[in-house]
Design a protein around this motif. Sequence first.
Motif, PDB file in Angstrom:
ATOM      1  N   VAL A 145       0.859  -1.183   0.000  1.00  0.00           N
ATOM      2  CA  VAL A 145       0.000   0.000   0.000  1.00  0.00           C
ATOM      3  C   VAL A 145       0.893   1.230   0.000  1.00  0.00           C
ATOM      4  N   THR A 173       2.152   2.682  -8.801  1.00  0.00           N
ATOM      5  CA  THR A 173       1.201   1.750  -8.193  1.00  0.00           C
ATOM      6  C   THR A 173       0.457   0.949  -9.252  1.00  0.00           C
ATOM      7  N   LYS A 174      -0.064   1.642 -10.249  1.00  0.00           N
ATOM      8  CA  LYS A 174      -0.850   0.964 -11.287  1.00  0.00           C
ATOM      9  C   LYS A 174       0.016   0.013 -12.116  1.00  0.00           C
ATOM     10  N   ALA A 177       0.940  -3.056 -10.129  1.00  0.00           N
ATOM     11  CA  ALA A 177      -0.252  -3.893  -9.970  1.00  0.00           C
ATOM     12  C   ALA A 177      -0.494  -4.736 -11.212  1.00  0.00           C
ATOM     13  N   ARG A 186      -0.576  -7.781  -4.545  1.00  0.00           N
ATOM     14  CA  ARG A 186      -1.506  -6.680  -4.813  1.00  0.00           C
ATOM     15  C   ARG A 186      -0.831  -5.361  -4.439  1.00  0.00           C
ATOM     16  N   ASN A 188      -1.770  -1.283  -4.097  1.00  0.00           N
ATOM     17  CA  ASN A 188      -2.799  -0.244  -4.072  1.00  0.00           C
ATOM     18  C   ASN A 188      -2.260   0.997  -3.373  1.00  0.00           C
ATOM     19  N   LEU A 235      -6.822  -2.446   2.629  1.00  0.00           N
ATOM     20  CA  LEU A 235      -6.160  -2.744   1.365  1.00  0.00           C
ATOM     21  C   LEU A 235      -5.091  -3.815   1.513  1.00  0.00           C
ATOM     22  N   PHE A 243      -8.798  -6.223  -5.070  1.00  0.00           N
ATOM     23  CA  PHE A 243      -8.324  -4.861  -5.301  1.00  0.00           C
ATOM     24  C   PHE A 243      -6.861  -4.904  -5.723  1.00  0.00           C
ATOM     25  N   SER A 244      -6.521  -4.268  -6.818  1.00  0.00           N
ATOM     26  CA  SER A 244      -5.120  -4.009  -7.142  1.00  0.00           C
ATOM     27  C   SER A 244      -5.065  -2.892  -8.173  1.00  0.00           C
ATOM     28  N   GLY A 245      -4.086  -2.005  -8.009  1.00  0.00           N
ATOM     29  CA  GLY A 245      -3.958  -0.859  -8.893  1.00  0.00           C
ATOM     30  C   GLY A 245      -4.922   0.264  -8.573  1.00  0.00           C
ATOM     31  N   GLN A 246      -5.524   0.240  -7.396  1.00  0.00           N
ATOM     32  CA  GLN A 246      -6.547   1.206  -7.031  1.00  0.00           C
ATOM     33  C   GLN A 246      -6.007   2.275  -6.078  1.00  0.00           C
ATOM     34  N   GLY A 247      -6.628   3.434  -6.122  1.00  0.00           N
ATOM     35  CA  GLY A 247      -6.340   4.499  -5.181  1.00  0.00           C
ATOM     36  C   GLY A 247      -7.584   4.793  -4.370  1.00  0.00           C
TER      37      GLY A 247
END
Length: 257
Positions: A145, A173-174, A177, A186, A188, A235, A243-247
Amino acid sequence: MQASTPGFGLRDKVVLVTGASSGIGAATARAFAHEGAIVLAAARRAAEGEAVAESIRAEGGRARFLQADVTREDDIRRLVETAVADYGRLDVAFNNAGTDGRFAPFVEQDDANYEHVMNTNVRSVFWSMKHQIAAMLRSGGGAIVNNASMGALIGFQNAAVYIASKHAVMGLTKTAALEYFPRGIRVNAVLPGIIDTPFQDHVWGDEAAKQAFANATVAGRSGTAEEVAGAALFLASGQASFFSGQGLVMDGGYVTQ
């Protein structure tokens, strides 16, 4: 120290938190420990960082302080190597350390501020994920994270370099991911807005300015470090397995206006 939310499934996880000497980092280190995790709390400021670790141990949690400067790749490598050598693996990392730099109009920004902010906010996250992912691949997966700020989504006057750095953190991050979600890792980010911490006191300079910005949120208040910690735990946990690549934006509704 008893776990408050068993559903997080973080008991006995080995967790690294950077920037853990105060504010969001300290609150998140405490929150992970409260869930039964083994916490490595890293920061530059030894006295403050050790005090955080000691406060966790005093409540029955498991934590140790490691002094490190995230602008030095060797320090970051050492943090990850310590986790693996002493506990056999690294399960979770919260890359929280960062700086605001100097706020000024665009044409008054200089290379010194650019280097300082980008090294602290971007290069350190790049190095951290590089070494953390390598360790997690060897042990079968994990969760990372990053602290990216709502500044990853918007522009803000007099904060060009800071805003650029947080957009970059979301880009890292993206991309990570996409590359490593299929391999069990993962990645995030949390995107806090105005949070009542010493960091924000430094950003705004005085209480009136900070309160004016807090009043401009839909919530009409500042957030708390504990609220951000809760999002980071989610997260990092199995509850966020899809969840992965999320903000995850935590800004009191500011960017929705």
